[in-house]
Design an enzyme around this catalytic site. Sequence first.
Site, PDB file in Angstrom:
ATOM      1  CG  ASN A  10      -2.568  10.380   3.395  1.00  0.00           C
ATOM      2  OD1 ASN A  10      -1.455  10.803   3.737  1.00  0.00           O
ATOM      3  ND2 ASN A  10      -3.613  10.381   4.216  1.00  0.00           N
ATOM      4  CE  LYS A  12      -3.600   7.260   6.133  1.00  0.00           C
ATOM      5  NZ  LYS A  12      -4.610   6.430   6.765  1.00  0.00           N
ATOM      6  CG  HIS A 101      -6.765  12.058   6.971  1.00  0.00           C
ATOM      7  ND1 HIS A 101      -6.846  11.147   8.000  1.00  0.00           N
ATOM      8  CD2 HIS A 101      -6.669  11.326   5.831  1.00  0.00           C
ATOM      9  CE1 HIS A 101      -6.802   9.925   7.502  1.00  0.00           C
ATOM     10  NE2 HIS A 101      -6.690  10.002   6.185  1.00  0.00           N
ATOM     11  CD  GLU A 173      -9.621   9.041   3.438  1.00  0.00           C
ATOM     12  OE1 GLU A 173      -8.949   8.330   2.683  1.00  0.00           O
ATOM     13  OE2 GLU A 173      -9.144   9.624   4.429  1.00  0.00           O
ATOM     14  CB  SER A 219      -9.292  -0.847   3.442  1.00  0.00           C
ATOM     15  OG  SER A 219      -8.941  -0.707   4.806  1.00  0.00           O
ATOM     16  N   GLY A 241      -2.315   2.863   2.943  1.00  0.00           N
ATOM     17  CA  GLY A 241      -1.350   1.759   2.977  1.00  0.00           C
ATOM     18  C   GLY A 241      -0.921   1.259   1.603  1.00  0.00           C
TER      19      GLY A 241
HETATM   20  P1  13P Z   1      -5.833   3.149   4.068  1.00  0.00           P
HETATM   21  O1  13P Z   1      -5.862   3.056   2.565  1.00  0.00           O
HETATM   22  O2  13P Z   1      -4.534   2.683   4.666  1.00  0.00           O
HETATM   23  O3  13P Z   1      -7.042   2.516   4.679  1.00  0.00           O
HETATM   24  O4  13P Z   1      -5.905   4.712   4.427  1.00  0.00           O
HETATM   25  C1  13P Z   1      -6.904   5.481   3.857  1.00  0.00           C
HETATM   26  C2  13P Z   1      -6.646   6.904   4.185  1.00  0.00           C
HETATM   27  O5  13P Z   1      -6.813   7.334   5.310  1.00  0.00           O
HETATM   28  C3  13P Z   1      -6.148   7.767   3.109  1.00  0.00           C
HETATM   29  O6  13P Z   1      -6.186   9.107   3.474  1.00  0.00           O
END
Ligand code: 13P
Length: 257
Positions: A10, A12, A101, A173, A219, A241
Amino acid sequence: MSRQVIVSGNWKMHHNHYEAIQFVQKLAALLRTSPLPAGRQATLHPTFTSLRSVQAAVESDAVPVLLGAQDCHAEDRGAYTGEVSAEMLSKLNVSYVIVGHSERRAYCGETDEVVRAKLDAVLRHSMTPILCVGETLEQRQAGDAFAKVSSELAAALGKRPSEVVGALVVAYEPIWAIGTGQSASSSDAEEMAAYVRREVARLAGGEAAVSIRVQYGGSVTPESAAELLACDNVDGLLVGGASLDADSFAAIARAGS
Ligand code: 13P
């Protein structure tokens, strides 16, 4: 039963379409050298503005990843300035759409009702929703994590046919683990993934609970991926990330193989 493992990136609000194309070209080379293991699926969820470029790059290089989106509108068309419909995504060969999300629930005011309507839209256009659920730190500390996940699951999945629910992906999540560098432990992830399956059994029957796929997200790194994927009830990872770098995403997609 061994379910197909699904590792999703993802992105983002990262990677413009030039950066997205470079990512796909690099990923293509990495996966040619060291392919994904059998029974593993990888999906990429770029921004709407990069979807077409990623689709073209994936198809021209025959990269073994499926296209995903991060969100959609519940209606197919209409006077909804700035929105993108599930129908439009399906025309771009999008296979998976993230729905609900926690960032959209928190920053865009998405209620359980909106999330359910978006899930309807994704299904209407023959794509697979990745339904996100998870608790805040306060809810976990108050002992309310399971109740929160249960209510989000019931709102989105209740009163749906078993075979529909069984074909979905649920991403657990925990909000406190997203973007914080503090992943849930594999035992916490496994405990909640098993709970998701029990709740799905209650809502839609045992067959749906066996076949539904449960991802963990929050994470995830190349270092933590294998241990998380080794959990009995964790069928995949939803990565933020660490999915922005092709080396890191490829390592996570291959982890534990
Ligand atoms: P991170 O891996 O950056 O913590 O994000 C997780 C997330 O929200 C994936 O949808």
